[in-house]
Design an enzyme around this catalytic site. Structure first.
Site, short mmCIF file in Angstrom:
data_model
loop_
_atom_site.label_atom_id
_atom_site.label_comp_id
_atom_site.label_asym_id
_atom_site.label_seq_id
_atom_site.Cartn_x
_atom_site.Cartn_y
_atom_site.Cartn_z
N LYS A 17 0.82 -1.16 0.22
CA LYS A 17 0.08 -0.06 0.00
C LYS A 17 0.87 1.41 0.10
O LYS A 17 0.61 2.10 0.52
CB LYS A 17 -0.98 -0.14 1.14
CG LYS A 17 -1.60 -1.42 1.35
CD LYS A 17 -2.59 -1.49 0.07
CE LYS A 17 -3.62 -0.49 -0.43
NZ LYS A 17 -4.18 -1.06 -1.40
N GLY A 55 2.07 2.52 -3.11
CA GLY A 55 2.40 3.10 -4.68
C GLY A 55 2.78 1.87 -5.36
O GLY A 55 3.29 2.26 -6.44
N THR A 79 1.32 -0.80 -7.38
CA THR A 79 0.49 -0.64 -8.62
C THR A 79 0.67 0.65 -9.41
O THR A 79 0.83 0.41 -10.64
CB THR A 79 -1.03 -0.99 -8.32
OG1 THR A 79 -1.17 -2.25 -7.61
CG2 THR A 79 -1.80 -1.18 -9.81
N TRP A 80 0.85 1.76 -8.62
CA TRP A 80 1.08 2.74 -9.50
C TRP A 80 2.42 2.94 -10.19
O TRP A 80 2.36 3.41 -11.24
CB TRP A 80 1.13 3.96 -8.52
CG TRP A 80 0.75 5.44 -8.87
CD1 TRP A 80 0.55 5.72 -10.30
CD2 TRP A 80 0.55 6.76 -8.16
NE1 TRP A 80 0.09 7.14 -10.26
CE2 TRP A 80 0.33 7.63 -9.08
CE3 TRP A 80 0.49 6.86 -6.55
CZ2 TRP A 80 -0.17 9.02 -8.60
CZ3 TRP A 80 0.23 8.12 -6.49
CH2 TRP A 80 0.01 9.22 -7.29
N HIS A 88 7.57 -7.16 -2.82
CA HIS A 88 7.31 -6.50 -1.47
C HIS A 88 8.64 -6.71 -0.55
O HIS A 88 8.64 -6.44 0.67
CB HIS A 88 6.16 -6.89 -0.85
CG HIS A 88 5.06 -6.11 -1.42
ND1 HIS A 88 4.84 -4.85 -1.69
CD2 HIS A 88 3.74 -6.60 -1.61
CE1 HIS A 88 3.59 -4.60 -2.13
NE2 HIS A 88 3.05 -5.69 -2.09
N PRO A 136 4.70 6.47 6.62
CA PRO A 136 4.15 5.10 7.07
C PRO A 136 2.89 5.21 7.85
O PRO A 136 2.20 4.35 7.59
CB PRO A 136 5.51 5.04 8.56
CG PRO A 136 6.50 5.79 8.00
CD PRO A 136 5.89 6.89 7.19
N ASP A 175 0.33 7.14 6.63
CA ASP A 175 -0.80 6.81 5.60
C ASP A 175 -0.92 5.28 4.91
O ASP A 175 -1.81 4.79 4.62
CB ASP A 175 -0.25 7.73 4.28
CG ASP A 175 -0.44 9.31 4.61
OD1 ASP A 175 -1.30 9.44 5.27
OD2 ASP A 175 0.19 10.05 4.13
N ALA A 178 -0.11 2.68 6.77
CA ALA A 178 -0.81 1.96 7.67
C ALA A 178 -2.38 2.13 7.49
O ALA A 178 -3.24 0.96 7.72
CB ALA A 178 -0.46 2.37 9.07
N VAL A 179 -2.96 3.28 7.20
CA VAL A 179 -4.46 3.29 6.95
C VAL A 179 -4.79 2.56 5.66
O VAL A 179 -5.86 1.85 5.90
CB VAL A 179 -4.65 4.71 6.99
CG1 VAL A 179 -6.19 4.90 6.55
CG2 VAL A 179 -4.60 5.60 8.18
#
Length: 297
Positions: free
Chosen positions: A35, A37, A39-40, A92, A113, A115, A117-118
């Site tokens: 989470k 980025g 895929t971005w 990862h 970190p 962001d 985590a959310v």
């Protein structure tokens, strides 16, 4: 003699699948935490390498997750061996767990970190654990699901957890471990660090920077359509093609692209919680890395 890569293992991943991988000149390894980025970055690489917004195959086919255990290693190797375009592979795994080859560019995307985590919290609710267990050969969970804490409660426990970073890479210590290793390599000619917030603030500029680092020449008339294809809104519309879920592990593919912005944790946590977070990370990584991660917040 170079040090052997560290082996990172979890119920769903094994970095040993990188050992013996036959790299080619020009390969790109995209190394991120969950989470942050991933895929971005894969989409940007696809657009730069193929130079068209119309991808010839789903993004997971073009850029497989090599160390994910849901697909046999030999099948992933064979798919990559058959590719004729410049390859860009997802992991990862931190860079100390991936073989280092001077012919390869290692792209690390980092995010604040909290962001991360959310997004991780919401992603956890979207995973079909029974399907994941089936694909990895583990026993499916039984009995009633445990109570799921709300986001602020979960974030507080995530901040406070004290674990071995190499055993729990999506923990706060694990996230910092991944970034600290990449930060120490940032001056190496084949290592590129990108910040999630820079992609949000200046996507076109960051794509041009990455093209330059990769030695890719994009004709000027082609840039607008490539940049537009990499915007969060456009990627969300194309979720069926871009979401990393070839085998049905996600309950809702559309929920994968949930928000895309930054600052959610600071909206949810109070001043005491944020102070506790700052105390936890202070001194655990170099101060200049923290400044870069937090971007002056």
């Amino acid at each position: 003699m170079p040090e052997a890569p560290f082996r990172y293992r979890s119920p769903d991943e094994d970095s040993a699948r990188w050992h013996g991988f036959p790299f080619r000149d020009g390969d790109i390894v995209i190394s991120t935490r969950s989470k942050c980025g991933t895929t971005w970055a894969q989409m940007i690489c696809a657009l730069l390498v193929l130079q068209t917004p119309e991808l010839p195959a789903p993004l997971t086919t073009l850029s497989p997750w090599l160390d994910w255990l849901v697909e046999p290693r030999d099948e992933v190797y064979a798919r990559l061996a058959a590719q004729r375009h410049r390859r860009f592979v997802k992991t990862h795994t931190p860079l100390d767990g991936v073989p280092q080859d001077p012919r390869v560019t290692y792209l690390v995307v980092a995010r604040h970190p909290l962001d991360m985590a959310v997004s991780l919290y919401h992603q956890g609710a979207n995973i079909d654990r029974v399907r994941l267990a089936e694909l990895t050969g583990r026993s499916a969970p039984t009995g009633p699901a445990p109570r799921r804490p709300d986001v602020p409660e979960w974030l507080r426990s995530w901040i406070d957890r004290d674990v071995d970073p190499r055993e729990e890479l999506d923990s706060l210590p694990g996230v910092l471990w991944h970034y600290r290793d990449a930060w120490a390599r940032r001056d190496e000619p084949n290592v590129v660090l990108v910040h999630y917030d820079d992609l949000s603030a200046d996507l076109a500029g960051q794509m041009r920077r990455l093209a330059d680092r990769l030695g890719i020449d994009v004709p000027a008339p082609r840039w607008p359509q490539l940049v537009e294809a990499a915007t969060f809104d456009r990627m969300r519309v194309r979720a069926d093609l871009l979401v990393p879920d070839p085998l049905g592990v996600l309950k809702d593919r559309d929920a994968f692209f949930r928000r895309g912005g930054s600052g959610a944790a600071r909206e949810l946590l109070g001043a005491d919680d944020l102070a506790r977070y700052r105390a936890r990370v202070a001194g655990s990584v170099p101060a200049d890395l923290l400044d870069w991660l937090h971007r002056g917040r």
